[in-house]
Scaffold this active site. Sequence first.
Site, PDB file in Angstrom:
ATOM      1  N   ARG A 123      23.670 -42.719 -41.581  1.00  0.00           N
ATOM      2  CA  ARG A 123      23.494 -42.561 -43.022  1.00  0.00           C
ATOM      3  C   ARG A 123      22.530 -41.449 -43.325  1.00  0.00           C
ATOM      4  O   ARG A 123      21.444 -41.409 -42.756  1.00  0.00           O
ATOM      5  CB  ARG A 123      22.899 -43.859 -43.599  1.00  0.00           C
ATOM      6  CG  ARG A 123      23.927 -44.859 -43.933  1.00  0.00           C
ATOM      7  CD  ARG A 123      23.416 -45.802 -44.958  1.00  0.00           C
ATOM      8  NE  ARG A 123      22.267 -46.575 -44.510  1.00  0.00           N
ATOM      9  CZ  ARG A 123      21.797 -47.599 -45.191  1.00  0.00           C
ATOM     10  NH1 ARG A 123      22.346 -47.957 -46.311  1.00  0.00           N
ATOM     11  NH2 ARG A 123      20.765 -48.276 -44.740  1.00  0.00           N
ATOM     12  N   ASP A 154      16.615 -53.676 -39.469  1.00  0.00           N
ATOM     13  CA  ASP A 154      17.529 -52.690 -38.895  1.00  0.00           C
ATOM     14  C   ASP A 154      18.187 -53.296 -37.665  1.00  0.00           C
ATOM     15  O   ASP A 154      17.538 -53.520 -36.640  1.00  0.00           O
ATOM     16  CB  ASP A 154      16.750 -51.416 -38.527  1.00  0.00           C
ATOM     17  CG  ASP A 154      17.701 -50.309 -38.109  1.00  0.00           C
ATOM     18  OD1 ASP A 154      18.476 -50.517 -37.144  1.00  0.00           O
ATOM     19  OD2 ASP A 154      17.704 -49.256 -38.750  1.00  0.00           O
ATOM     20  N   THR A 168      20.926 -39.461 -49.469  1.00  0.00           N
ATOM     21  CA  THR A 168      22.098 -39.744 -50.331  1.00  0.00           C
ATOM     22  C   THR A 168      22.700 -41.117 -50.040  1.00  0.00           C
ATOM     23  O   THR A 168      23.519 -41.597 -50.814  1.00  0.00           O
ATOM     24  CB  THR A 168      23.197 -38.694 -50.077  1.00  0.00           C
ATOM     25  OG1 THR A 168      23.626 -38.818 -48.708  1.00  0.00           O
ATOM     26  CG2 THR A 168      22.684 -37.283 -50.330  1.00  0.00           C
ATOM     27  N   ASP A 170      17.952 -51.222 -34.359  1.00  0.00           N
ATOM     28  CA  ASP A 170      16.610 -51.253 -33.766  1.00  0.00           C
ATOM     29  C   ASP A 170      16.345 -52.597 -33.097  1.00  0.00           C
ATOM     30  O   ASP A 170      15.739 -52.666 -32.019  1.00  0.00           O
ATOM     31  CB  ASP A 170      15.543 -51.005 -34.839  1.00  0.00           C
ATOM     32  CG  ASP A 170      15.442 -49.535 -35.221  1.00  0.00           C
ATOM     33  OD1 ASP A 170      16.073 -48.696 -34.549  1.00  0.00           O
ATOM     34  OD2 ASP A 170      14.743 -49.233 -36.196  1.00  0.00           O
TER      35      ASP A 170
HETATM   36  N1  URA Z   1      21.713 -51.235 -41.520  1.00  0.00           N
HETATM   37  C1  URA Z   1      20.902 -52.196 -41.011  1.00  0.00           C
HETATM   38  O1  URA Z   1      20.715 -52.264 -39.811  1.00  0.00           O
HETATM   39  N2  URA Z   1      20.331 -53.069 -41.848  1.00  0.00           N
HETATM   40  C2  URA Z   1      20.530 -53.036 -43.170  1.00  0.00           C
HETATM   41  O2  URA Z   1      19.987 -53.864 -43.885  1.00  0.00           O
HETATM   42  C3  URA Z   1      21.365 -52.018 -43.682  1.00  0.00           C
HETATM   43  C4  URA Z   1      21.946 -51.139 -42.843  1.00  0.00           C
END
Ligand code: URA
Length: 212
Positions: free
Chosen positions: A108, A204, A112, A207
């Site tokens: 991403r 995330d 944006t 992660d």
């Molecule tokens: N990607 C993620 O890992 N967590 C989110 O909340 C949104 C996108």
Amino acid sequence: MTDQPLHGFRLVRHPLADLKVSALRNKDTPPPEFRSRLQELSQLVAYEALRDFETEPVTVHTPLGPAPGARAARPLVLVPVLRAGLAMSDGILRMFPSAAVGHIGMFRNEQTLQPVSYYFRLPPDAAQAHVLLLDPMLATGNSLAAAADRLKKEGIGKLTCACIIASRQGVERLRAAHPDMTIYGAALDDALDQRGYITPGLGDAGDRIFGT
Ligand code: URA
């Protein structure tokens, strides 16, 4: 978090799924356990998402005689969106080892929130297959909408989306772009933050899977 129904989204309701979602949401769950719970939960979501997977009747021979059985009528192709989707395909492959795996690489743009594609590869028989598009977090819906666009350009006929946690906004965005694609998930959250993260979500996913 909501139980309100959302058109085109099927919430997997099961106590085992709820326990695993709670483990994933818990910020103290370490990466090895996070990965395991995510893989197991992916199997539960896939179990529902593949309810309309086509099979055909065959006769199998047990040590005591013939029995009616079933075989896949078309291939199953898993398409994880890199990188967090990999934990989902790892889990589902344990349940369906003959599935082939394609990959979609997207990240991403943090300004944006639009997806940028950097990798795309599918197995040769994907157009005839039932394709399960995998991303644990359906947040804005932009990446998954772009991924589904690309898969349809390749002539994919049967496409189903499986995630772990979806946002209401993401489901609405994805369904607006792809009303023919049913979305399965284990939790539906109401909000996104300014960065496009699902709240409360689980953070995330990439992660937490990979310890980065
Ligand atoms: N990607 C993620 O890992 N967590 C989110 O909340 C949104 C996108």
